[in-house]
Scaffold this motif. Structure first.
Motif, mmCIF file in Angstrom:
data_model
loop_
_atom_site.group_PDB
_atom_site.id
_atom_site.type_symbol
_atom_site.label_atom_id
_atom_site.label_comp_id
_atom_site.label_asym_id
_atom_site.label_seq_id
_atom_site.Cartn_x
_atom_site.Cartn_y
_atom_site.Cartn_z
ATOM 1 N N ARG A 155 -3.295 -8.376 42.357
ATOM 2 C CA ARG A 155 -4.740 -8.604 42.458
ATOM 3 C C ARG A 155 -5.410 -7.646 43.418
ATOM 4 O O ARG A 155 -6.560 -7.252 43.204
ATOM 5 C CB ARG A 155 -5.016 -10.062 42.855
ATOM 6 C CG ARG A 155 -5.232 -10.869 41.588
ATOM 7 C CD ARG A 155 -5.333 -12.334 41.734
ATOM 8 N NE ARG A 155 -6.348 -12.881 42.611
ATOM 9 C CZ ARG A 155 -6.583 -14.187 42.682
ATOM 10 N NH1 ARG A 155 -5.911 -15.035 41.922
ATOM 11 N NH2 ARG A 155 -7.486 -14.655 43.509
ATOM 12 N N THR A 156 -4.762 -7.290 44.497
ATOM 13 C CA THR A 156 -5.374 -6.367 45.466
ATOM 14 C C THR A 156 -4.748 -4.987 45.427
ATOM 15 O O THR A 156 -5.276 -4.053 46.031
ATOM 16 C CB THR A 156 -5.218 -6.900 46.902
ATOM 17 O OG1 THR A 156 -3.815 -7.093 47.154
ATOM 18 C CG2 THR A 156 -5.972 -8.202 47.102
ATOM 19 N N HIS A 157 -3.601 -4.872 44.752
ATOM 20 C CA HIS A 157 -2.842 -3.617 44.718
ATOM 21 C C HIS A 157 -2.334 -3.230 46.106
ATOM 22 O O HIS A 157 -2.123 -2.048 46.383
ATOM 23 C CB HIS A 157 -3.660 -2.472 44.110
ATOM 24 C CG HIS A 157 -4.036 -2.723 42.685
ATOM 25 N ND1 HIS A 157 -4.986 -1.983 42.024
ATOM 26 C CD2 HIS A 157 -3.607 -3.647 41.793
ATOM 27 C CE1 HIS A 157 -5.123 -2.431 40.790
ATOM 28 N NE2 HIS A 157 -4.296 -3.447 40.628
ATOM 29 N N LEU A 158 -2.184 -4.212 46.972
ATOM 30 C CA LEU A 158 -1.539 -3.952 48.258
ATOM 31 C C LEU A 158 -0.032 -3.979 48.068
ATOM 32 O O LEU A 158 0.504 -4.797 47.304
ATOM 33 C CB LEU A 158 -1.929 -5.007 49.302
ATOM 34 C CG LEU A 158 -3.398 -5.085 49.724
ATOM 35 C CD1 LEU A 158 -3.562 -6.072 50.884
ATOM 36 C CD2 LEU A 158 -3.945 -3.714 50.124
ATOM 37 N N LEU A 159 0.650 -3.080 48.772
ATOM 38 C CA LEU A 159 2.113 -3.049 48.775
ATOM 39 C C LEU A 159 2.557 -3.439 50.176
ATOM 40 O O LEU A 159 2.321 -2.693 51.139
ATOM 41 C CB LEU A 159 2.606 -1.641 48.411
ATOM 42 C CG LEU A 159 4.106 -1.482 48.112
ATOM 43 C CD1 LEU A 159 4.477 -2.185 46.799
ATOM 44 C CD2 LEU A 159 4.484 -0.001 48.038
ATOM 45 N N LEU A 160 3.149 -4.629 50.288
ATOM 46 C CA LEU A 160 3.556 -5.154 51.594
ATOM 47 C C LEU A 160 5.007 -4.764 51.845
ATOM 48 O O LEU A 160 5.923 -5.309 51.231
ATOM 49 C CB LEU A 160 3.386 -6.682 51.625
ATOM 50 C CG LEU A 160 1.985 -7.202 51.252
ATOM 51 C CD1 LEU A 160 1.948 -8.729 51.305
ATOM 52 C CD2 LEU A 160 0.915 -6.606 52.176
ATOM 53 N N THR A 161 5.201 -3.806 52.740
ATOM 54 C CA THR A 161 6.506 -3.163 52.878
ATOM 55 C C THR A 161 7.334 -3.678 54.059
ATOM 56 O O THR A 161 8.409 -3.121 54.333
ATOM 57 C CB THR A 161 6.319 -1.637 53.025
ATOM 58 O OG1 THR A 161 5.259 -1.382 53.958
ATOM 59 C CG2 THR A 161 5.970 -1.001 51.699
ATOM 60 N N GLY A 162 6.845 -4.699 54.753
ATOM 61 C CA GLY A 162 7.642 -5.258 55.848
ATOM 62 C C GLY A 162 7.885 -4.222 56.938
ATOM 63 O O GLY A 162 6.972 -3.527 57.384
ATOM 64 N N ASP A 163 9.150 -4.123 57.374
ATOM 65 C CA ASP A 163 9.493 -3.138 58.409
ATOM 66 C C ASP A 163 10.141 -1.892 57.812
ATOM 67 O O ASP A 163 10.643 -1.049 58.552
ATOM 68 C CB ASP A 163 10.462 -3.753 59.440
ATOM 69 C CG ASP A 163 9.754 -4.643 60.457
ATOM 70 O OD1 ASP A 163 8.528 -4.847 60.319
ATOM 71 O OD2 ASP A 163 10.431 -5.128 61.370
#
Ligand SMILES: [Zn+2]
Ligand SMILES: [Zn+2]
Length: 332
Positions: free
Chosen positions: A216-224
């Motif tokens: 929905r936002t096209h965010l990529l949550l990559t952690g650490d």
């Protein structure tokens, strides 16, 4: 006769050379490196379905008398980013709360058991429910990975209203929850209700690391794994795993529009090539949390160039940091 044989030999040699160099398979990630395509330009071809905003700056240890213990930022109406105060914990990790129609997903619970994580999340959930004329929603507590600075608040959520699941910290619990059958290669999805999230296994920093892609936002949550700071790799056997996870993220980002790469810490200054030393509790003029998707290619290119001889290296927006080679506090 000799001349004819030599010419034929030369011709066959050229054909062989071309067959090798022209047809030798290259990975999609290698082609992207060679072609220099901009991952951000690729992303721009598809505008985000749900845009959002980041704050101009986050709490960063400047005003410990007045800063909240946890800053809450609404990226948009249905995605919240929380930052723990550097006055409370130098790790100052970021947590993510995503709402679908049926479920909410909290990624990480922070680095301090005493921090008011549940209280803060509960307040955001109740406000969201009120705004959306709902009385309840299922809340899942999961993690970008199982390092202590991302899981310390887990116990606060046990037995609390709305909380349906607290995902365990060992690899079998993680893979089972997300639905991996061949971690980290396959790519399961989770649907929160009109909010589908792709889950990529991205070990290298930690064996349980996952990266989430919010459609929905096209965010990529990559952690650490990738963030503006020290990208720690802890053991020699983790190095090729780290490289491979980066390669797959480059390929994923070429195939899917990524608006921003968003990790879990900030440890760089705003100026290029300016890391804060690990452990610093005050971050004046720190880098933004969000990174353009080209960061994936930049980090992969640098890590790939090192081959099987990793080094500690400062890049413009992060540090490739094999801790076993130069220790945690190396800063150039
Ligand atoms: Zn970590
Ligand atoms: Zn961390």
């Amino acid at each position: 006769m000799n001349v004819r044989l030599v010419l034929i030999g030369l011709f066959m040699g050229l054909v062989g050379l071309c067959a090798y160099s022209c047809l030798a398979p290259r990975s999609a990630a290698d082609r992207l490196l060679a072609e220099g395509a901009s991952l951000h330009a690729l992303a721009a071809q598809a505008s985000p379905l749900e845009p959002g905003t980041f704050p101009a700056s986050w709490i960063h240890g400047a005003d410990c008398n007045n800063d909240p213990l946890i800053q809450v930022h609404a990226y948009n109406d249905n995605l919240f980013i929380l930052r723990q105060s550097k006055c409370d914990t130098f790790e100052a990790p970021f947590l993510f709360l995503l709402f679908g129609d049926q479920k909410a997903l909290l990624m990480d619970t922070g680095s301090k058991a005493s921090s008011p994580v549940y209280e803060t999340v509960n307040r955001v959930v109740r406000d969201w429910l009120q705004t959306n004329n709902m009385s309840s929603i299922e809340l899942i507590v999961a993690h970008t990975h199982s390092h202590g600075d991302h899981v310390k608040g887990d116990s606060q959520f046990e037995g609390k209203p709305f909380v349906s699941t607290i995902v365990g910290l060992d690899l079998p619990s993680v893979t089972q929850f997300w639905g991996f059958t061949n971690f980290p290669v396959d790519q399961p999805t989770i649907d929160l209700g009109h909010r589908v999230i792709d889950v990529l296994g991205t070990p290298g920093h930690h064996p349980t690391s996952v990266t989430l892609y919010d459609r929905r936002t096209h965010l990529l949550l990559t952690g650490d794994l990738v963030y503006p700071g020290h990208l720690f790799v802890f053991a020699p056997e983790d190095w090729p795993v780290f490289q491979e996870s980066l390669r797959r993220l480059v390929e994923f980002s070429a195939a899917n529009p990524v608006e921003w790469v968003v990790g879990c810490h900030i440890e760089m200054g705003a100026a290029p090539y300016s890391p804060f030393a690990y452990g610093t509790a005050y971050h004046p003029n720190e880098h933004s949390l969000e990174l353009k998707p080209d960061i994936l290619r930049d980090v992969y290119r640098a890590a790939r160039a090192m081959g099987d001889q990793p080094q500690c290296q400062i890049l413009a927006e992060c540090v490739i940091h094999p801790m076993y080679l130069c220790g945690p506090f190396w800063n150039g």
